[in-house]
Design a protein around this motif. Structure first.
Motif, PDB file in Angstrom:
ATOM      1  N   THR B  44     130.186 -17.797  34.080  1.00 26.21           N
ATOM      2  CA  THR B  44     130.493 -16.367  34.214  1.00 26.21           C
ATOM      3  C   THR B  44     129.505 -15.687  35.151  1.00 26.21           C
ATOM      4  OG1 THR B  44     131.478 -16.291  32.026  1.00 26.21           O
ATOM      5  CG2 THR B  44     130.725 -14.205  32.933  1.00 26.21           C
ATOM      6  N   ASP B 162     138.109 -15.613  35.140  1.00 25.81           N
ATOM      7  CA  ASP B 162     137.150 -16.158  34.175  1.00 25.81           C
ATOM      8  C   ASP B 162     137.887 -16.505  32.893  1.00 25.81           C
ATOM      9  OD1 ASP B 162     134.968 -16.913  32.754  1.00 25.81           O
ATOM     10  OD2 ASP B 162     133.824 -15.063  33.083  1.00 25.81           O
ATOM     11  N   GLU B 163     138.148 -17.783  32.707  1.00 22.23           N
ATOM     12  CA  GLU B 163     138.899 -18.270  31.545  1.00 22.23           C
ATOM     13  C   GLU B 163     140.157 -17.446  31.303  1.00 22.23           C
ATOM     14  OE1 GLU B 163     136.631 -19.535  28.175  1.00 22.23           O
ATOM     15  OE2 GLU B 163     134.764 -19.296  29.283  1.00 22.23           O
TER      16      GLU B 163
HETATM   17 MG   LIG Z   1     131.604 -17.104  30.408  1.00 24.25          MG
END
Ligand SMILES: [Mg+2]
Ligand SMILES: Nc1ncnc2c1ncn2[C@@H]1O[C@H](COP(=O)(O)OP(=O)(O)OP(=O)(O)O)[C@@H](O)[C@H]1O
Lengths: 437, 222
Positions: B44, B162-163
């Motif tokens: 991240t 992000d994911e």
């Molecule tokens: Mg993360």
């Protein structure tokens, strides 16, 4: 899009929005009311004194030159001319009788007073009260006058000088009571509830002090008593020496200044039927022979001061109300910013500049200010009406110019109040917010 | 041709924590990169720096010729709206705006809004009949599709996700994957953080982080 976002967002959290708007409305209501009143004070000062305050002074036409020192007539009681009290009712029979708002006769008597011996010098020995010469002013507070047409007219200082400030209560016109001027009371250490003995020659009266009066004028250093008491002390029953009349009059103009004896009958009629000071004086002189009528324009310092003080108090209250509103707005908007941190962070992540974020926030605050301002103005008008009636006896004139001013004030307060939260909002760092912190 | 993204010896510290150190890699325009690694490895952090949400402590990050570390706050704001399309694990839609308005919001921050174009973007992610729905009225997968439409709307140079499927079930994950695949085919450059081997295998390359270091860059096993 801007307005779409603002209006969508505005519909959220209606409870908190309502609270903020209410705080603003309350602040604005007080501001409106007090501003209305404060602004009115100036206007009212002029109008009030013209319409209610005495503007005509009646004295005997053939009088000795008054021996006045500091506004107090020091002639001996048997010098000079007097006027009969019994004829005063005729004033309410003149053509402009309804414009005679009130009148109060005065009779000044120099008296010796004996201070209550209970206080003052404690040990002094026999005859421990000191005597001094003071002026006793006899007048009516609220006296019922018989009008020749059979009706009664209640008048006195209560209608000619309603702003005289009394701590305690007024004397009743038929009682052995008195009001003491604030200056005299302090000088002689007199208090409400004391009994004051006044003496003139052989005659004496024991008067109960019912109040302390402050007028800003000569009464502050005198004894104010019912006219009857003064007449008795002076040995001139049913007589007075000065009469203050308050009459609603039309401002003087070129026509009013003309000599009525040189007018054509038509002109005379027109003059007679206009409520000029001159024509009202003329009519009074027709009814009460032997009087001289002079126009006076007295906005006594003290009276002005009281109203000016009311005015500045109003400004103070306005300021306090605005400040309180700003605090309330600050508290709610701080909560809002905290709550909306993630939203603000998101907007910044999406490329919203500080300025854009601030603009949303400001727009919302201004919208609240608009709602609060309008509501506050409406409430404030009603409040001003109540206040105005309390202070002046009538509602202040509605000033529409105050409406935009109040809206601007509401905006300023809403923005000032949320300055710090706003600053915090614009500085929200998107990264931690998006991480869910 | 110079690569679209150049990361050289990137270091990021949070006080004592070294979230990233000595990370270097390049991304060509049109590439699909999967960033993988265990929790806390700095994925991240890397994405945030690339997206202009965070400053590198040292090292060089150049995206489309711009050195991120040198940009002022104002320039970073501009950079985010011009060059980057974000997709987050938690979708991050504005709750009181409709799907359409959420997409238009990104347009608004970028330049001017164009409702037709925003609706077209939503059509591309299969939400043409959900334009006026609020996020709360949409499923997680649908919300993420709105987020993808929002990420695409300003034609960014770089899509950072992000994911994006971290909060979705398999069925929705498949839909999002299909979308990413389409974007890749259409020539978009995509960096996606993921724990999912499936996504990792679809990408052109996998950048694997461990304890803030670049462990390896692998090619997918197809
Ligand atoms: Mg993360
Ligand atoms: N703002 C911060 N302050 C302090 N430490 C931080 C901060 N942000 C990240 N870290 C630390 O940096 C390291 C990398 O964090 P990062 O969020 O990049 O990991 P990640 O790979 O995304 O993990 P995950 O898979 O759980 O999302 C972690 O040890 C984390 O605790």
């Amino acid at each position: 899009m801007f307005f779409r976002i603002v209006s969508d967002s505005f519909a959220r959290k209606p409870r908190r929005k309502a609270l903020t708007a209410a705080a603003l409305a309350l602040g604005m209501a007080v501001a409106t009311a007090t501003l209305e009143v404060a602004l009115d004070v100036g206007d009212r000062l002029a109008r009030e004194f013209r319409s209610l305050g005495a503007n005509l002074l009646v004295t005997p036409a053939t009088d000795t030159l008054p021996l006045e020192i500091g506004g107090v007539d020091y002639r001996p009681v048997d010098a000079g001319a007097y006027l009969p009290e019994g004829e005063l009712g005729k004033l309410k029979t003149i053509f402009w009788r309804n414009n005679i708002v009130g009148f109060a006769p005065f009779l000044d008597v120099p008296v010796e007073i004996a201070s209550p011996s209970a206080r003052g010098n404690q040990v002094g020995g026999a005859g421990a009260h000191d005597t001094a010469r003071e002026m006793l002013i006899g007048t009516w507070y609220s006296h019922s006058v018989d009008v020749p047409d059979g009706s009664k007219f209640v008048t006195g200082v209560s209608s000619t000088d309603p702003w005289w400030h009394v701590d305690g209560r007024w004397f009743s016109d038929g009682a052995e009571e008195t009001l003491i001027g604030a200056g005299l009371a302090q000088r002689k250490n007199l208090r409400v509830g004391d009994t004051l003995t006044v003496r003139s020659g052989e005659r004496a009266h024991a008067l109960a002090i019912t109040g302390i009066v402050s007028t800003g004028g000569r009464e502050d250093n005198a004894i104010l008593a019912p006219l009857k008491v003064a007449q008795d002390l002076a040995g001139h029953p049913n007589r007075y020496r000065r009469l203050l009349v308050s009459a609603l009059t039309k401002p003087a103009d070129a026509f009013s200044e003309r000599d009525p004896s040189k007018m054509t009958p038509a002109e005379y009629d027109r003059w007679y039927c206009s409520p000029y000071i001159a024509s009202i004086s003329h009519q009074m002189q027709q009814e009460l022979p032997g009087i001289e009528v002079r126009a006076i324009r007295q906005v006594a310092e003290g009276e002005g001061r009281i109203l000016t003080r009311v005015g500045s108090l109003m400004w103070l209250v306005t300021f306090a109300a605005l400040f309180a509103a700003a605090l309330a707005v600050g508290a709610t908007s701080a909560t809002t910013v905290l709550e909306r941190r993630s939203e603000i962070g998101l907007m910044k992540a999406l490329g919203a500049s500080r300025r854009t974020v601030s603009a949303f926030f400001i727009a919302e605050q201004l919208l609240l200010a608009l709602v609060g301002g309008i509501a506050g103005y409406a409430i404030g008008l009603e409040l001003a009406r109540i206040l105005g009636i309390g202070i002046f006896g009538m509602a202040p004139t509605v000033r529409w110019i105050l409406f935009p001013i109040v809206l601007v004030l509401a905006g300023v307060v809403a923005l000032l109040g949320s300055l710090m939260p706003l600053e915090r909002a614009s500085r929200v760092d998107p990264a931690p917010v998006l991480r869910g912190e | 041709m110079t690569p679209l993204v150049q990361v050289e010896n990137l270091e990021k510290r949070f006080d004592a924590v070294r979230a990233l150190h000595g990370v270097s890699f390049e991304v060509e325009a049109g590439e699909w990169i999967a960033i993988m690694g265990p929790s806390g490895s700095g994925k991240t952090t890397l994405i945030n720096i690339l997206g202009g949400l965070d400053h590198p402590t040292s090292g060089r990050v150049v995206v489309d010729g711009m050195e991120i570390g040198e940009l002022s706050e104002r320039e970073l704001t501009r950079y985010r709206s011009d060059k980057i399309g974000f997709v987050f694990q938690q979708f991050h839609l504005v709750p009181y705006l409709t799907a359409l308005e959420n997409v238009m919001l990104a347009q608004y921050f970028h330049s001017i809004t164009d409702e037709k174009e925003a609706a077209e973007a939503l059509r591309r992610v299969g939400l043409e009949d959900r334009l006026e729905h609020l996020p709360a009225q949409l499923s997680g997968g649908e919300q993420q599709r709105v987020a993808i439409a929002r990420a695409l709307i300003n034609h960014p140079k770089l899509i950072l996700a992000d994911e994006p499927t971290g909060n979705l079930d398999e069925e929705n994950e498949a839909t999002i994957l299909k979308l990413l695949h389409e974007l890749h085919s259409a020539g978009h450059t995509i960096l996606v953080v993921t724990h999912s081997q499936a996504i990792g295998n679809l990408a052109d390359r996998r950048v694997e982080l461990e304890h803030g270091r670049l462990a390896r860059i692998t090619l997918p096993v197809r």
